[in-house]
Each structure stands twice: as C-alpha cells, then as structure tokens.
Design an enzyme around this catalytic site. Structure first.
Site, PDB file in Angstrom:
ATOM      1  CD  GLU A  56      -5.977   0.978   2.209  1.00  9.77           C
ATOM      2  OE1 GLU A  56      -5.993   2.257   1.609  1.00  9.77           O
ATOM      3  OE2 GLU A  56      -6.045  -0.411   1.594  1.00  9.77           O
ATOM      4  CB  SER A 109      -8.362  -2.120   4.042  1.00  9.16           C
ATOM      5  OG  SER A 109      -9.303  -2.834   3.602  1.00  9.16           O
ATOM      6  NE  ARG A 134      -4.570  -1.694  -0.154  1.00  8.00           N
ATOM      7  CZ  ARG A 134      -4.138  -3.009  -0.442  1.00  8.00           C
ATOM      8  NH1 ARG A 134      -3.059  -3.900  -1.043  1.00  8.00           N
ATOM      9  NH2 ARG A 134      -4.993  -4.314  -0.087  1.00  8.00           N
TER      10      ARG A 134
HETATM   11  P1  FAD Z   1      -8.563   8.457  -5.738  1.00  7.54           P
HETATM   12  O1  FAD Z   1     -10.092   7.825  -4.355  1.00  7.54           O
HETATM   13  O2  FAD Z   1      -9.375   8.644  -6.564  1.00  7.54           O
HETATM   14  O3  FAD Z   1      -7.122   8.886  -5.349  1.00  7.54           O
HETATM   15  C1  FAD Z   1      -7.431   8.032  -4.062  1.00  7.54           C
HETATM   16  C2  FAD Z   1      -5.786   8.891  -3.956  1.00  7.54           C
HETATM   17  O4  FAD Z   1      -4.243   9.403  -5.541  1.00  7.54           O
HETATM   18  C3  FAD Z   1      -5.123  10.230  -3.946  1.00  7.54           C
HETATM   19  O5  FAD Z   1      -4.626  11.053  -3.274  1.00  7.54           O
HETATM   20  C4  FAD Z   1      -5.683  11.380  -4.866  1.00  7.54           C
HETATM   21  O6  FAD Z   1      -4.961  12.895  -5.112  1.00  7.54           O
HETATM   22  C5  FAD Z   1      -4.537  10.345  -6.060  1.00  7.54           C
HETATM   23  N1  FAD Z   1      -4.674  10.702  -6.940  1.00  7.54           N
HETATM   24  C6  FAD Z   1      -5.415   9.540  -8.118  1.00  7.54           C
HETATM   25  N2  FAD Z   1      -5.454   9.874  -9.453  1.00  7.54           N
HETATM   26  C7  FAD Z   1      -4.196  10.177  -9.147  1.00  7.54           C
HETATM   27  C8  FAD Z   1      -4.119  10.680 -10.661  1.00  7.54           C
HETATM   28  N3  FAD Z   1      -4.315  10.169 -11.543  1.00  7.54           N
HETATM   29  N4  FAD Z   1      -2.582  11.721 -10.509  1.00  7.54           N
HETATM   30  C9  FAD Z   1      -2.257  10.953  -9.235  1.00  7.54           C
HETATM   31  N5  FAD Z   1      -2.701  11.058  -7.859  1.00  7.54           N
HETATM   32  C10 FAD Z   1      -3.543  10.456  -8.127  1.00  7.54           C
HETATM   33  N6  FAD Z   1      -7.922  -0.644  -2.819  1.00  7.54           N
HETATM   34  C11 FAD Z   1      -6.720  -1.794  -2.283  1.00  7.54           C
HETATM   35  O7  FAD Z   1      -5.071  -1.411  -2.759  1.00  7.54           O
HETATM   36  N7  FAD Z   1      -6.749  -3.315  -2.951  1.00  7.54           N
HETATM   37  C12 FAD Z   1      -8.419  -3.428  -2.077  1.00  7.54           C
HETATM   38  O8  FAD Z   1      -8.768  -4.691  -2.698  1.00  7.54           O
HETATM   39  C13 FAD Z   1      -9.325  -2.832  -2.314  1.00  7.54           C
HETATM   40  N8  FAD Z   1     -10.761  -2.952  -2.110  1.00  7.54           N
HETATM   41  C14 FAD Z   1     -11.702  -1.807  -2.283  1.00  7.54           C
HETATM   42  C15 FAD Z   1     -12.828  -1.692  -1.813  1.00  7.54           C
HETATM   43  C16 FAD Z   1     -14.189  -0.929  -1.474  1.00  7.54           C
HETATM   44  C17 FAD Z   1     -15.111  -1.310  -1.687  1.00  7.54           C
HETATM   45  C18 FAD Z   1     -13.614   0.112  -1.851  1.00  7.54           C
HETATM   46  C19 FAD Z   1     -14.455   1.659  -1.679  1.00  7.54           C
HETATM   47  C20 FAD Z   1     -12.275   0.772  -1.713  1.00  7.54           C
HETATM   48  C21 FAD Z   1     -11.433  -0.839  -2.079  1.00  7.54           C
HETATM   49  N9  FAD Z   1      -9.696  -0.209  -2.016  1.00  7.54           N
HETATM   50  C22 FAD Z   1      -8.941  -0.895  -2.514  1.00  7.54           C
HETATM   51  C23 FAD Z   1      -9.138   1.358  -2.391  1.00  7.54           C
HETATM   52  C24 FAD Z   1      -9.104   1.979  -3.503  1.00  7.54           C
HETATM   53  O9  FAD Z   1     -10.091   1.206  -4.026  1.00  7.54           O
HETATM   54  C25 FAD Z   1      -7.820   2.442  -4.489  1.00  7.54           C
HETATM   55  O10 FAD Z   1      -6.789   2.472  -3.609  1.00  7.54           O
HETATM   56  C26 FAD Z   1      -7.949   2.633  -6.052  1.00  7.54           C
HETATM   57  O11 FAD Z   1      -6.878   2.155  -6.424  1.00  7.54           O
HETATM   58  C27 FAD Z   1      -8.422   4.391  -5.799  1.00  7.54           C
HETATM   59  O12 FAD Z   1      -8.634   4.654  -6.958  1.00  7.54           O
HETATM   60  P2  FAD Z   1      -8.666   5.986  -7.260  1.00  7.54           P
HETATM   61  O13 FAD Z   1      -9.281   6.647  -8.296  1.00  7.54           O
HETATM   62  O14 FAD Z   1     -10.725   5.797  -6.497  1.00  7.54           O
HETATM   63  O15 FAD Z   1      -8.157   7.019  -6.182  1.00  7.54           O
HETATM   64  N1  EPU Z   2     -10.508 -10.598   9.340  1.00  5.92           N
HETATM   65  C1  EPU Z   2     -11.797 -10.730  10.826  1.00  5.92           C
HETATM   66  N2  EPU Z   2     -12.626 -10.420  11.479  1.00  5.92           N
HETATM   67  C2  EPU Z   2     -12.781  -8.686  10.575  1.00  5.92           C
HETATM   68  C3  EPU Z   2     -12.076  -8.990   9.044  1.00  5.92           C
HETATM   69  C4  EPU Z   2     -11.458 -10.234   9.203  1.00  5.92           C
HETATM   70  O1  EPU Z   2     -11.694 -12.050  11.662  1.00  5.92           O
HETATM   71  O2  EPU Z   2     -13.609  -8.768  10.347  1.00  5.92           O
HETATM   72  C5  EPU Z   2      -9.820 -12.210   9.231  1.00  5.92           C
HETATM   73  C6  EPU Z   2     -10.055 -12.561   8.464  1.00  5.92           C
HETATM   74  O3  EPU Z   2     -11.310 -13.746   8.883  1.00  5.92           O
HETATM   75  C7  EPU Z   2      -9.016 -13.388   8.431  1.00  5.92           C
HETATM   76  C8  EPU Z   2      -7.760 -12.256   7.445  1.00  5.92           C
HETATM   77  O4  EPU Z   2      -8.461 -11.412   8.742  1.00  5.92           O
HETATM   78  O5  EPU Z   2      -8.985 -14.228   8.555  1.00  5.92           O
HETATM   79  C9  EPU Z   2      -8.003 -11.041   6.244  1.00  5.92           C
HETATM   80  O6  EPU Z   2      -9.461 -10.573   5.952  1.00  5.92           O
HETATM   81  P1  EPU Z   2      -9.193 -10.514   3.819  1.00  5.92           P
HETATM   82  O7  EPU Z   2      -9.097 -11.534   3.687  1.00  5.92           O
HETATM   83  O8  EPU Z   2     -11.011 -10.009   4.435  1.00  5.92           O
HETATM   84  O9  EPU Z   2      -8.684  -9.462   4.086  1.00  5.92           O
HETATM   85  P2  EPU Z   2      -7.884  -8.127   4.890  1.00  5.92           P
HETATM   86  O10 EPU Z   2      -6.699  -7.972   5.789  1.00  5.92           O
HETATM   87  O11 EPU Z   2      -8.645  -7.815   6.191  1.00  5.92           O
HETATM   88  C10 EPU Z   2      -6.835  -7.077   2.932  1.00  5.92           C
HETATM   89  C11 EPU Z   2      -6.977  -6.012   1.903  1.00  5.92           C
HETATM   90  C12 EPU Z   2      -8.233  -5.734   0.835  1.00  5.92           C
HETATM   91  C13 EPU Z   2      -7.674  -6.897   0.501  1.00  5.92           C
HETATM   92  C14 EPU Z   2      -8.063  -8.350   0.670  1.00  5.92           C
HETATM   93  C15 EPU Z   2      -8.102  -9.207   0.363  1.00  5.92           C
HETATM   94  C16 EPU Z   2      -5.462  -4.157   3.167  1.00  5.92           C
HETATM   95  C17 EPU Z   2      -5.561  -3.130   3.927  1.00  5.92           C
HETATM   96  N3  EPU Z   2      -6.647  -4.584   2.588  1.00  5.92           N
HETATM   97  O12 EPU Z   2      -7.875  -7.260   3.580  1.00  5.92           O
HETATM   98  O13 EPU Z   2      -7.784  -4.811   0.797  1.00  5.92           O
HETATM   99  O14 EPU Z   2      -8.930  -6.421  -0.968  1.00  5.92           O
HETATM  100  O15 EPU Z   2      -7.123  -8.163   2.200  1.00  5.92           O
HETATM  101  O16 EPU Z   2      -7.507  -9.322  -0.063  1.00  5.92           O
HETATM  102  O17 EPU Z   2      -4.553  -5.011   3.243  1.00  5.92           O
HETATM  103  C18 EPU Z   2      -8.130  -1.940   0.503  1.00  5.92           C
HETATM  104  O18 EPU Z   2      -7.259  -1.534   0.464  1.00  5.92           O
HETATM  105  O19 EPU Z   2      -9.466  -1.482   0.327  1.00  5.92           O
HETATM  106  C19 EPU Z   2      -9.100  -3.809   0.768  1.00  5.92           C
HETATM  107  C20 EPU Z   2     -10.093  -4.034   0.842  1.00  5.92           C
END
Ligand code: FAD
Ligand code: EPU
Length: 353
Positions: A349, A253, A179
């Site tokens: 994050e 997250s 991240r």
């Molecule tokens: P924004 O929110 O618009 O921007 C994020 C940051 O990047 C800001 O600081 C912005 O200024 C900067 N930025 C954006 N675009 C540019 C650009 N073109 N040039 C320079 N700076 C820029 N993230 C994960 O890594 N893994 C996950 O599994 C994951 N799951 C998610 C699930 C949900 C339901 C949600 C809501 C979010 C999740 N995220 C996850 C977080 C998010 O989706 C990612 O970080 C994604 O890459 C953000 O993209 P965005 O275009 O919405 O960025």
């Molecule tokens: N867990 C719990 N309770 C909860 C949530 C999770 O006990 O309420 C336990 C789960 O049972 C599991 C472990 O935590 O044993 C990991 O959970 P999960 O697989 O859901 O993943 P996470 O570590 O909570 C991370 C990323 C997610 C990504 C998933 C899958 C970060 C900060 N988050 O979540 O990314 O989708 O793994 O790879 O690393 C995001 O960045 O926004 C995001 C959603």
C-alpha cells in the site's frame, strides 16, 4: 476564477533548494536516505519558480511530498523533492444542509478534520488522526473506520507538470477505488495537487457501523452521538494499536487488504474457520491482511532493525536505524509467508521509491 492560496501573502518567489540533504525528517519511516535536492513551496508561484530552476539545473526527477507518511525510500533519491506547504482552509459555498470547504494541499489532514468537527460539519470525523497532508488524501482515497475520502470529495485543483496548466478534477475524474485513484495509475507522476474541496454536512449523518467504533463509544459511556464523540472514539482506537511515527517509524498499513473471489474465500475458510473477510458489493471478499500475517506467526517478528508491529501486523516498523532495503526484504518475507500459507499475494500500500 480560482485564486491560489497565499496569492495575496508576501513570500519569496524563489525558495532555496537544499542539496544532498537527508530525507529523515521529511518522512515517517525515519530512514536516513539522501536526496539530490529538497525545496519547500507555499504557493503555485513558488512551485513554478522551483520547477523552472529544477529544469535549468537538470534534476533527473521530481517527487512531491506532503507529510511523508505513506512512502518508503529504498535508495538515495536522485532528484528534487518538493515539499508541499500550501496552506489555507476556506468555505467556498454553503446552503442550508451542506458546506463546501476548500483546503490547501499542505494543510495537515487531522487539523482539517478537527476544524470540521469544531464547526459542526460532518463527514470526515471517522478519518481523524490519519497522518499527512490534505493533498495526498486523493492519491490513495484515504479511508478508515467505514469512510473513504470519496464520500465527501467534491473536486480538486492540480498543476500539470508538463503542460504547466491548472486542471480541475471532479469526483468522476478521480476514479477512486479502495486505496486507489487515477493519480496512482494513468496520471501517475503527472500532477501536483494544489487544493482539495470537500462537501460536508451541517446535519451530520453518523457512520458508526464499524464494530470497533461502537465498542469504543460504549466503553467511553457515550449516550448521544456527536462529531466530537465519534472522532474521539476513532482517535482512541487508533492510539491503542497504531504506532506513533514520532516514537516508532512506520507508514501505516504496509500492505492493502487483498480482495479475492468468494470461492477462494470459501476454500480458505474451510481450512481456517476464523479467517476474517468482508463481503464486497461486487461479490468478492476483502480479507484482513493483518489477520493473515498474524496467522503466519509474524506479529512482532524482526529482521534486523525492521519489524512487524506487535499490535497490528499490517504495519511494518523501524526499530531504530533500519534501511529501506531491510524493510523491503522484510515485506518480501511477509508476502512469501502469506502466499505459502493461504495462496494469497499481498500488494504494498506504501509508495516505494
Ligand atoms: P506522502 O507520504 O507525502 O505522499 C504519499 C504519495 O502521494 C507519494 O507518492 C507522493 O508523491 C504523493 N503526493 C503527496 N502529496 C501530493 C500532492 N500534493 N500532489 C501530488 N502527489 C502528492 N492511510 C489511510 O488511508 N488510512 C489510514 O487509516 C491510515 N493510517 C495511517 C496511520 C499511520 C500511523 C501512518 C504513518 C500512516 C497512515 N496512513 C493511512 C497512510 C498515510 O497517512 C496516508 O496515505 C496519507 O494520506 C499520506 O499523506 P502524506 O501527506 O504523508 O503523503
Ligand atoms: N487483525 C488481526 N491481527 C492483526 C491486525 C488485524 O487479526 O495484527 C484483524 C482484526 O482483529 C480485525 C481485522 O484484522 O478483525 C481488521 O483490523 P483493523 O480494524 O485494525 O483494520 P485493518 O484492516 O488492519 C484497515 C486499514 C487501516 C485503517 C483501518 C481502520 C488498510 C490497508 N488498512 O486496517 O488504514 O486505519 O482499516 O479502518 O485498508 C493505512 O492505510 O495505513 C491504515 C492504517
């Protein structure tokens, strides 16, 4: 020579700057907060025109947004928000084994994943359904289900806001981590990412080591691994526990999973035998922050209209009309509870403004 996307497309050179506009539709937390200005751009030319206007009109600061899925606004944004809509997906090179795919920063990330899956290109299928745009991917080296962007990243093009030049970044230049990237650290706020080029595989090497994917594939009765099957499994897992921002505002997250020394992990494990930890290559152990928060009894907890998600404690949600300050207050309560119970300090994050 790199030709910006939409170079040959007709578009207005001077996009409109909307003044005193609500950012609610432009980010996934759904918080009603004003920006001094907001404009959208589809090309480098439009971005340059907007930057010149912003300078002339003396906007105090700039913020580039993609899908707004990783931001929390805690106060009105006293500057100009630039929404990146640069489009386009192109194959820029290929050989027998690999294909280099360049996407405009404004392309929806999941649309790019589906494009790759449908063309039989492997490497990003585990990253299906991550909200937001391509340009934000390198910011925090997006990751999910055992894959991070860095494993397929080739290069990106970015515009330096001060020098007014386009710069190309290689994998090594980006200093990717969990991240993390150079754009969140030494180069924070300096560049607008314009395009990202990925190196994808024509003969996919599947990565289904993440336990939940294997279980999901079994439940779906999948006999033979395909890009479609893996991305469908990831989509199903995500839909089962992550809230849909269109229904319940959130930014994924809210905290990072903290990494601790093996000795710290061992002492937590002595007291809490079920603690979830993942050993890292450097000897440290990554803790599941969601588990830590759940053990504090906070899963489903609410502070006013802000809440800890009932299915995934790592996600903070907007139950209706919460404010950024309320979400921030809730995040501080979560940090304090986890620190007091486990001695571990959680770090946000989400990008807080
Ligand atoms: P924004 O929110 O618009 O921007 C994020 C940051 O990047 C800001 O600081 C912005 O200024 C900067 N930025 C954006 N675009 C540019 C650009 N073109 N040039 C320079 N700076 C820029 N993230 C994960 O890594 N893994 C996950 O599994 C994951 N799951 C998610 C699930 C949900 C339901 C949600 C809501 C979010 C999740 N995220 C996850 C977080 C998010 O989706 C990612 O970080 C994604 O890459 C953000 O993209 P965005 O275009 O919405 O960025
Ligand atoms: N867990 C719990 N309770 C909860 C949530 C999770 O006990 O309420 C336990 C789960 O049972 C599991 C472990 O935590 O044993 C990991 O959970 P999960 O697989 O859901 O993943 P996470 O570590 O909570 C991370 C990323 C997610 C990504 C998933 C899958 C970060 C900060 N988050 O979540 O990314 O989708 O793994 O790879 O690393 C995001 O960045 O926004 C995001 C959603």
């Amino acid at each position: 020579m790199w030709i910006p996307y939409n170079y040959f497309t007709m578009h207005t050179l001077h996009p409109i700057i909307h003044k005193h506009i609500s950012l609610k539709p432009y980010h996934t937390f759904g918080i009603n907060v004003l920006a001094a200005g907001l404009a959208q751009f589809e090309s480098l030319g439009q971005l340059q025109a907007l930057l010149a206007t912003a300078e002339a009109q003396q906007f105090k600061k700039l913020l580039v947004l993609g899908g707004g899925s990783n931001v929390l606004f805690t106060q009105p944004f006293d500057g100009l928000v630039l929404k990146n809509n640069i489009d386009g997906i192109t194959v820029v090179a290929e050989d027998d084994e690999q294909v280099w795919v360049k996407a405009g920063a404004g392309v929806n990330w999941h649309a790019l994943v589906m494009h790759a899956v449908n063309h039989g290109w492997g490497g990003i299928e585990n990253l299906a359904l991550i909200p937001g745009c391509v340009g934000a991917g390198p910011m925090q080296n997006i990751g999910a289900y055992g894959v991070e962007l860095q494993s397929v990243f080739h290069q990106l093009e970015a515009y330096h806001l001060h020098d007014k030049t386009c710069v190309s970044f290689s994998l090594a230049d980006c200093s990717f981590g969990y991240r993390d990237s150079v754009f969140k650290r030494a180069l924070k706020g300096q560049f607008v990412i314009l395009s990202v080029t990925l190196r994808l595989q024509k003969q996919p090497k599947f990565n289904v080591g993440y336990g939940a994917i294997r279980t999901q594939l079994e439940e779906m009765g999948v006999q033979e691994l395909t890009l479609q099957a893996v991305s469908n499994a990831v989509i199903a897992i995500r839909q089962s526990k992550l809230p849909d921002p269109a229904v319940l505002g959130n930014a994924g997250s809210f905290f990072k999973n903290p990494t601790v020394d093996a000795s710290v992990f061992a002492s937590i494990q002595q007291q809490f035998s079920a603690v979830v930890g993942y050993p890292q290559a450097n000897g440290m152990v990554k803790l599941a922050a969601g588990w830590l928060i759940e053990q504090c009894g906070l899963k489903g907890f609410r502070l006013g209209q802000a809440g800890v998600h009932g299915k995934q404690a790592l996600v903070l949600v907007n139950h209706g009309n919460t404010t950024g300050t309320e979400v921030l207050a809730l995040s501080k309560m979560v940090i304090a509870a986890v620190q007091s119970k486990f001695g571990v300090v959680l770090e946000a994050e989400v990008n807080v403004y």
